[in-house]
Design a protein around this motif. Structure first.
Motif: not given
Length: 221
Positions: A42-70
């Motif tokens: 935990k002191d040697k790695l930095i992980r990337f954690h993206v949390i969606a607004n909800s579990d709707s298909d739209e919000d989950q797809n939006l999460k992945l788009k934000v992930r890719d851009a970041i």
């Protein structure tokens, strides 16, 4: 005749108790080893954690788009980093830009969710990245929380860069492997890096057992 059966049953029961005791000691030792390793990671790695607004298909797809851009924005900047300290510094300097990128993606897709960006410690389950398997535990992570943050999340390792590796096939590229060897001790590297699918399956089962036991211990505490 009955006495002989009782004796055999007694021997069988004692044998089973002995086997279970040895297995328990062995598993306890492995759990302790894995727990210690995850504490070090935990002191040697930095992980990337993206949390969606909800579990709707739209919000989950939006999460992945934000992930890719970041990832597209940050990965080139982190490729030359030689330490977690340097990577953390790079990410923190980009907070405002990461928020801007995320917000633009959200607006482009017809939403107006708030965004929270920051580095914090988060709990992660056992996770496989190609031939690398990380044990469950608390890791430092760049967290992007979209809106209410009540949906399923997504994660990878930002440093060393494991966000684009195939999670189920092949071997990680040499540059990433070299980076892992640089930031981890030899023992830590050998614990998580597997050479064959058989080894990966065995280690994944071992890590999952450790994860279950750790969760039971936490619930009791």
């Amino acid at each position: 005749m009955i006495n002989k059966i009782k004796i055999r049953l007694s021997i069988l029961i004692l044998s089973l108790i002995a086997i279970i005791s040895v297995m328990t000691i062995s598993i306890s030792g492995e759990v302790k080893k894995i727990s210690t390793a995850s504490e070090d990671y935990k002191d040697k790695l930095i992980r990337f954690h993206v949390i969606a607004n909800s579990d709707s298909d739209e919000d989950q797809n939006l999460k992945l788009k934000v992930r890719d851009a970041i990832i597209d924005y940050l990965q080139p900047k982190l490729l030359e980093s030689d330490s977690i300290e340097e990577s953390e510094s790079i990410i923190k300097k980009e907070y405002s830009e990461l928020e801007k990128i995320s917000k633009n993606i959200i607006l482009e897709n017809g939403y107006n969710y708030d965004i929270q960006v920051g580095i914090d410690y988060s709990e992660f389950p056992t996770k496989q990245y190609s031939n690398v398997i990380l044990p469950a535990g608390e890791y430092k992570a760049l967290r992007i929380i979209i809106g209410e943050g009540k949906g399923k999340n997504w994660w990878c390792v930002m440093f060393p860069p494991l966000c684009f590796v195939d999670e189920q096939k092949g071997i990680i590229d040499k540059d990433t492997d070299d980076k892992l060897r640089e930031v981890l001790t030899e023992e830590e590297y050998e614990l998580i890096s597997q050479k064959t699918s058989k080894q990966m399956n065995r280690v994944q089962i071992k890590f999952k057992i450790a994860e279950i036991i750790q969760n039971i211990i936490k619930e009791k505490n």
